[in-house]
Design an enzyme around this catalytic site. Structure first.
Site, PDB file in Angstrom:
ATOM      1  N   LYS A 266       0.850  -1.205   0.000  1.00 40.70           N
ATOM      2  CA  LYS A 266       0.000   0.000   0.000  1.00 40.70           C
ATOM      3  C   LYS A 266       0.885   1.255   0.000  1.00 40.70           C
ATOM      4  O   LYS A 266       0.588   2.239  -0.690  1.00 40.70           O
ATOM      5  CB  LYS A 266      -0.916  -0.017   1.229  1.00 40.70           C
ATOM      6  CG  LYS A 266      -1.666   1.278   1.500  1.00 40.70           C
ATOM      7  CD  LYS A 266      -2.776   1.547   0.518  1.00 40.70           C
ATOM      8  CE  LYS A 266      -3.345   2.947   0.726  1.00 40.70           C
ATOM      9  NZ  LYS A 266      -4.545   3.242   0.008  1.00 40.70           N
TER      10      LYS A 266
ATOM     11  N   LYS B  97      -0.611  11.606   6.020  1.00 45.61           N
ATOM     12  CA  LYS B  97      -0.454  10.504   6.994  1.00 45.61           C
ATOM     13  C   LYS B  97       0.247   9.318   6.316  1.00 45.61           C
ATOM     14  O   LYS B  97       1.170   8.716   6.851  1.00 45.61           O
ATOM     15  CB  LYS B  97      -1.850  10.116   7.502  1.00 45.61           C
ATOM     16  CG  LYS B  97      -1.902   9.057   8.566  1.00 45.61           C
ATOM     17  CD  LYS B  97      -2.204   7.664   8.068  1.00 45.61           C
ATOM     18  CE  LYS B  97      -3.552   7.490   7.424  1.00 45.61           C
ATOM     19  NZ  LYS B  97      -3.803   6.114   6.995  1.00 45.61           N
TER      20      LYS B  97
HETATM   21  P1  NAP Z   1     -12.609   8.500   8.135  1.00 46.29           P
HETATM   22  O1  NAP Z   1     -13.802   8.753   7.300  1.00 46.29           O
HETATM   23  O2  NAP Z   1     -11.917   9.653   8.797  1.00 46.29           O
HETATM   24  O3  NAP Z   1     -13.038   7.411   9.249  1.00 46.29           O
HETATM   25  C1  NAP Z   1     -12.176   7.038  10.277  1.00 46.29           C
HETATM   26  C2  NAP Z   1     -12.873   5.992  11.126  1.00 46.29           C
HETATM   27  O4  NAP Z   1     -11.968   5.577  12.160  1.00 46.29           O
HETATM   28  C3  NAP Z   1     -14.119   6.521  11.848  1.00 46.29           C
HETATM   29  O5  NAP Z   1     -15.047   5.482  11.950  1.00 46.29           O
HETATM   30  C4  NAP Z   1     -13.550   6.887  13.227  1.00 46.29           C
HETATM   31  O6  NAP Z   1     -14.526   6.897  14.253  1.00 46.29           O
HETATM   32  C5  NAP Z   1     -12.591   5.740  13.422  1.00 46.29           C
HETATM   33  N1  NAP Z   1     -11.549   6.020  14.422  1.00 46.29           N
HETATM   34  C6  NAP Z   1     -10.489   6.859  14.284  1.00 46.29           C
HETATM   35  N2  NAP Z   1      -9.730   6.829  15.390  1.00 46.29           N
HETATM   36  C7  NAP Z   1     -10.309   5.953  16.250  1.00 46.29           C
HETATM   37  C8  NAP Z   1      -9.990   5.497  17.542  1.00 46.29           C
HETATM   38  N3  NAP Z   1      -8.894   5.925  18.192  1.00 46.29           N
HETATM   39  N4  NAP Z   1     -10.824   4.605  18.126  1.00 46.29           N
HETATM   40  C9  NAP Z   1     -11.929   4.177  17.475  1.00 46.29           C
HETATM   41  N5  NAP Z   1     -12.287   4.552  16.237  1.00 46.29           N
HETATM   42  C10 NAP Z   1     -11.482   5.444  15.629  1.00 46.29           C
HETATM   43  O7  NAP Z   1     -11.453   7.753   7.319  1.00 46.29           O
HETATM   44  P2  NAP Z   1     -11.580   6.813   6.034  1.00 46.29           P
HETATM   45  O8  NAP Z   1     -11.431   7.649   4.815  1.00 46.29           O
HETATM   46  O9  NAP Z   1     -12.731   5.880   6.191  1.00 46.29           O
HETATM   47  O10 NAP Z   1     -10.191   6.013   6.168  1.00 46.29           O
HETATM   48  C11 NAP Z   1     -10.047   4.870   6.988  1.00 46.29           C
HETATM   49  C12 NAP Z   1      -8.732   4.182   6.629  1.00 46.29           C
HETATM   50  O11 NAP Z   1      -8.780   3.787   5.240  1.00 46.29           O
HETATM   51  C13 NAP Z   1      -7.495   5.074   6.784  1.00 46.29           C
HETATM   52  O12 NAP Z   1      -6.414   4.323   7.271  1.00 46.29           O
HETATM   53  C14 NAP Z   1      -7.248   5.574   5.361  1.00 46.29           C
HETATM   54  O13 NAP Z   1      -5.898   5.925   5.125  1.00 46.29           O
HETATM   55  C15 NAP Z   1      -7.656   4.360   4.559  1.00 46.29           C
HETATM   56  N6  NAP Z   1      -8.039   4.660   3.158  1.00 46.29           N
HETATM   57  C16 NAP Z   1      -8.858   5.712   2.862  1.00 46.29           C
HETATM   58  C17 NAP Z   1      -9.182   5.985   1.529  1.00 46.29           C
HETATM   59  C18 NAP Z   1     -10.075   7.154   1.146  1.00 46.29           C
HETATM   60  O14 NAP Z   1     -10.135   7.489  -0.057  1.00 46.29           O
HETATM   61  N7  NAP Z   1     -10.798   7.771   2.064  1.00 46.29           N
HETATM   62  C19 NAP Z   1      -8.687   5.167   0.511  1.00 46.29           C
HETATM   63  C20 NAP Z   1      -7.895   4.084   0.844  1.00 46.29           C
HETATM   64  C21 NAP Z   1      -7.570   3.840   2.171  1.00 46.29           C
HETATM   65  P3  NAP Z   1     -15.430   8.229  14.510  1.00 46.29           P
HETATM   66  O15 NAP Z   1     -16.591   8.086  13.581  1.00 46.29           O
HETATM   67  O16 NAP Z   1     -15.805   8.138  15.937  1.00 46.29           O
HETATM   68  O17 NAP Z   1     -14.555   9.416  14.200  1.00 46.29           O
END
Ligand code: NAP
Length: 298
Positions: free
Chosen positions: A172, A240
């Site tokens: 990744k 990040k």
């Molecule tokens: P996001 O929308 O910001 O969601 C983050 C999630 O993690 C939320 O459910 C949040 O809970 C939870 N979370 C964060 N810290 C936490 C903690 N300490 N304890 C419990 N829950 C926690 O992010 P996302 O875009 O879905 O991304 C998630 C992952 O996928 C990341 O590692 C990102 O790099 C990866 N990713 C993202 C994309 C993209 O295009 N967005 C593409 C590929 C990979 P709350 O709802 O309570 O905040």
């Protein structure tokens, strides 16, 4: 009988991925730190877990998709973490993008309790998560990969077992090195075109299908030309991932010249309060240095 699935982290990505598991017919228990985010999936038939440990107690396979390394450590190893509810023989699949080294450490801690782990970061954005077309890069034991395949097939399209624990995260990060390399090349090329006084849309039409074309150029150059900074992937999340690349490269002794440069340029944009813009807003850092801007032809 289908294995019972738990899902932790219903953010932009997790929401769509969990919905696709439900659609595929898996019995599903979900948990999200902000509990209101569980409502939609519960209305669709998922059970609401009380904590990560509770999700693990109710599940054979627990999928996690949270933000960063400390967050994965917290939901797995923390006070109410998965490790306290998981039975020997159960499987934890981490779909977050985090440190390969921390991944191996977490896998070792779970293994002490007889719990298996796969690292399975994804690419394809929120659209891929919603449509079930993600690319999934998987590290861990081959038998667990085979066991988890129906789960991966419900969430993604290109599913590749790339090696042992941490290998999925490493691949990744390889992906992210290419993403930002393509992004800085696109930005520099568009600045050069602007300076040369050529029409940017005609430039795009002339070269996007040739040897210099790329996914980045095809999808993001039109956005830059229109000065549309809406994110497919935000600068903050991109940064990040670059931090993870730089940390891993430092440990490995691998030179990552372009990635280091782009990391510093994104930092200047974060300092200007632009962390929520799309990663293609990288061009604003070059505009600042050059003293001129991309101007759409009228
Ligand atoms: P996001 O929308 O910001 O969601 C983050 C999630 O993690 C939320 O459910 C949040 O809970 C939870 N979370 C964060 N810290 C936490 C903690 N300490 N304890 C419990 N829950 C926690 O992010 P996302 O875009 O879905 O991304 C998630 C992952 O996928 C990341 O590692 C990102 O790099 C990866 N990713 C993202 C994309 C993209 O295009 N967005 C593409 C590929 C990979 P709350 O709802 O309570 O905040």
């Amino acid at each position: 009988m289908a294995e019972r699935i738990g899902f932790i982290g219903l953010g932009i990505m997790g929401r769509g991925m969990a919905a696709n598991l439900l659609k595929a017919g898996f019995p599903l228990t979900v948990w999200n730190r902000t509990t209101t985010r569980m409502q939609e999936l519960v209305a669709e038939g998922a059970h609401a877990g009380a904590s990560p440990a509770d999700v693990a107690e109710r599940s054979d396979i627990v999928v996690i998709c949270v933000s960063d390394t400390p967050d994965v450590q917290e939901v797995i190893l923390g006070e109410r973490g998965v490790i306290h509810g998981a039975r020997p023989g159960s499987l934890v699949i981490d779909c977050s993008t985090i440190s390969p080294k921390a991944t191996r450490e977490i896998a070792d801690k779970l293994a002490e309790r007889g719990v298996f782990m796969l690292d399975a970061p994804v690419s394809g954005g929120s659209e891929g998560a919603a449509k079930g077309t993600l690319s999934i890069m998987v590290g861990g034991e081959a038998e667990q990969f085979a066991r988890a395949l129906p789960v991966f097939q419900a969430m993604g399209k290109t599913i590749t077992h790339v090696g042992g624990h941490g290998a999925g995260q490493t691949v990744k990060l390889v992906n992210q090195v290419l993403v930002v390399g393509n992004c800085i090349a696109m930005c520099e090329a568009l600045m050069f075109a602007q300076a040369g006084g050529v029409d940017l849309r005609k430039t795009y039409d002339a070269i996007s299908q040739g040897a210099a074309g790329s996914w980045m150029f095809t999808h993001r150059a039109p956005q830059i030309i229109a000065r549309d900074w809406r994110p497919g992937f935000t600068i903050d999340l991109q940064q990040k991932d670059l931090r993870l690349v730089l940390e891993a490269a430092d440990e490995l002794g691998a030179p990552v010249l372009i990635t280091s440069l782009v990391f510093q340029l994104y930092r200047t944009l974060q300092a200007r309060g632009l962390g929520n813009e799309g990663n293609h807003a990288l061009i604003k850092a070059l505009e600042h240095l050059a003293g001129f801007q991309i101007e759409p032809a009228s």
